[in-house]
Design an enzyme around this catalytic site. Structure first.
Site, PDB file in Angstrom:
ATOM      1  N   LYS B 102      -7.995  -1.365  15.832  1.00  0.00           N
ATOM      2  CA  LYS B 102      -8.092  -2.791  15.516  1.00  0.00           C
ATOM      3  C   LYS B 102      -7.325  -3.518  16.613  1.00  0.00           C
ATOM      4  O   LYS B 102      -6.094  -3.509  16.632  1.00  0.00           O
ATOM      5  CB  LYS B 102      -7.484  -3.077  14.138  1.00  0.00           C
ATOM      6  CG  LYS B 102      -7.547  -4.547  13.756  1.00  0.00           C
ATOM      7  CD  LYS B 102      -6.727  -4.857  12.514  1.00  0.00           C
ATOM      8  CE  LYS B 102      -6.662  -6.357  12.306  1.00  0.00           C
ATOM      9  NZ  LYS B 102      -5.694  -6.730  11.259  1.00  0.00           N
ATOM     10  N   GLY B 163      -1.953 -14.619   7.617  1.00  0.00           N
ATOM     11  CA  GLY B 163      -0.857 -14.862   6.682  1.00  0.00           C
ATOM     12  C   GLY B 163      -0.862 -16.223   6.017  1.00  0.00           C
ATOM     13  O   GLY B 163       0.013 -16.518   5.209  1.00  0.00           O
ATOM     14  N   ALA B 190      -8.253 -11.746   8.372  1.00  0.00           N
ATOM     15  CA  ALA B 190      -7.110 -12.684   8.367  1.00  0.00           C
ATOM     16  C   ALA B 190      -7.444 -14.026   7.723  1.00  0.00           C
ATOM     17  O   ALA B 190      -8.550 -14.547   7.861  1.00  0.00           O
ATOM     18  CB  ALA B 190      -6.572 -12.924   9.774  1.00  0.00           C
ATOM     19  N   GLY B 191      -6.453 -14.536   7.035  1.00  0.00           N
ATOM     20  CA  GLY B 191      -6.540 -15.880   6.475  1.00  0.00           C
ATOM     21  C   GLY B 191      -7.023 -15.940   5.036  1.00  0.00           C
ATOM     22  O   GLY B 191      -7.016 -16.999   4.406  1.00  0.00           O
ATOM     23  N   SER B 213      -1.972  -9.614   3.079  1.00  0.00           N
ATOM     24  CA  SER B 213      -1.033 -10.470   2.345  1.00  0.00           C
ATOM     25  C   SER B 213      -1.583 -10.928   1.000  1.00  0.00           C
ATOM     26  O   SER B 213      -0.826 -11.044   0.031  1.00  0.00           O
ATOM     27  CB  SER B 213      -0.664 -11.701   3.182  1.00  0.00           C
ATOM     28  OG  SER B 213      -0.148 -11.321   4.429  1.00  0.00           O
TER      29      SER B 213
END
Lengths: 65, 266
Positions: B102, B163, B190-191, B213
């Protein structure tokens, strides 16, 4: 000879192989090694010769996202 | 890569789960393990850092991850240069015994946006070195095109800065990437903060989502992992089912013919 391991200055009494230095430092498997930001494969650990001022990175698995 | 079997693939590896889960930020190792199991993810992301002798080199963590029996996806998180990313990828390949990487390259500290220029340089080097690169990129169609032209079979555009949990900030851009590259495996990375964000990604036709997260920092990570599993399944089915046409005007669903108490006027 003075080298750096994981950012920590270390003084070596005599010339040693990369793997000797790393094991004496207390590294625990699994780990991968780099010297001066360059990856050193396992096959080179026994024969790689360190030079004055070399910076070794000993990396191990950690949590990641 | 869409097909009729409900599976998708990463460089030829067929996968059923459409959730790639991170291993960081959980309140405890046990919660991490339970969350990963509850998510039914087949891929877990990990990283490499300088060994800490007082933590026995992270042996306990690594043994725990190995025991899960999942595919391992190492990342190059935190790298700021092509050389750093390439070196970390090479070290990861040796230690994790996988060609998957990644590829993350921070372009700016403010929003941790992937650096599009260095990402292309590092991708080319790694692909030529036999890696199977999963690039974490922005939702820029042209950057994605260059990545595909270099040989990437997977793209991982961001939904929002990592995050933040803000969800898909630019569904239009993400949709354009989906439409432009129908044969490429697409992962929103992400996000994502809520299960509904993951559902939306799958509804757009994305093959999978990668998150950490949103599960690890939930009040009940294990329950949230299960929620994401369900949300992703719902989104995928919604995509395959084909949505109704969107309209600008109201249309009653209940028949108007035979409406009682109606009096014709005029």
């Amino acid at each position: 000879m003075n080298i750096i391991i994981n950012g920590q200055p270390i003084e070596l009494p005599q010339t040693q192989s990369l793997i000797q230095v790393v094991e004496n430092f207390g590294a625990v498997k699994p780990f991968a090694l780099a010297v001066n930001g360059q990856f050193i494969p396992k096959s080179q650990h026994l024969v790689y010769e360190l030079n004055e001022g070399d910076a070794i990175d000993i990396l191990s698995p950690v949590q990641g996202g | 890569m869409k097909n009729n079997t409900g599976t998708w693939s990463i460089y030829g590896t067929e996968l059923e789960s459409r959730l790639l889960i991170g291993s960081a930020l959980y309140p405890s190792p046990a919660t991490m393990q339970d969350s990963i199991e509850a998510s039914k993810a087949e891929i877990v992301t990990v990283s490499l850092r300088r060994q800490s002798p007082e933590q026995a080199g992270g042996q306990a963590f690594w043994q725990q991850i190995q025991a899960l029996g999942k595919h391992i996806l190492p990342n190059t998180a935190g790298c700021h240069s092509v050389q750093e990313a390439v070196t970390l990828a090479q070290m990861s390949r040796e230690i994790f015994d996988t060609n998957w990487i990644k590829l993350e390259l921070v372009g700016d500290e403010y929003n941790l946006q992937p650096d599009p220029i260095d990402l292309l340089k590092a991708t080319e080097i790694l692909l030529n070195d036999g890696f199977q690169v999963l690039p974490y990129c922005t939702d820029d169609l042209v950057i994605c095109r260059h990545l595909v032209e270099l040989g990437c079979q997977v793209l991982m555009p961001w939904g929002a800065p990592i995050g933040t949990g803000k969800g898909l900030l630019n569904p239009y851009a993400l949709s354009a990437i989906r439409n432009r590259f129908p044969e490429i495996s697409l992962v929103v990375d992400a996000g994502i903060g809520l299960p509904s964000h993951a559902t939306q990604a799958l509804e757009l036709g994305y093959d999978a989502v990668l998150l950490n997260s949103a599960i690890a920092q939930a009040q009940d990570p294990v329950m949230m992992a299960s929620a994401f599993k369900c949300a992703i399944e719902a989104g995928r089915q919604g995509y395959l089912a084909g949505r109704m046409p969107e309209k600008d005007t109201a249309n009653p669903s209940t028949p108007t013919l035979g409406m009682p108490f109606w009096h014709q006027t005029g």
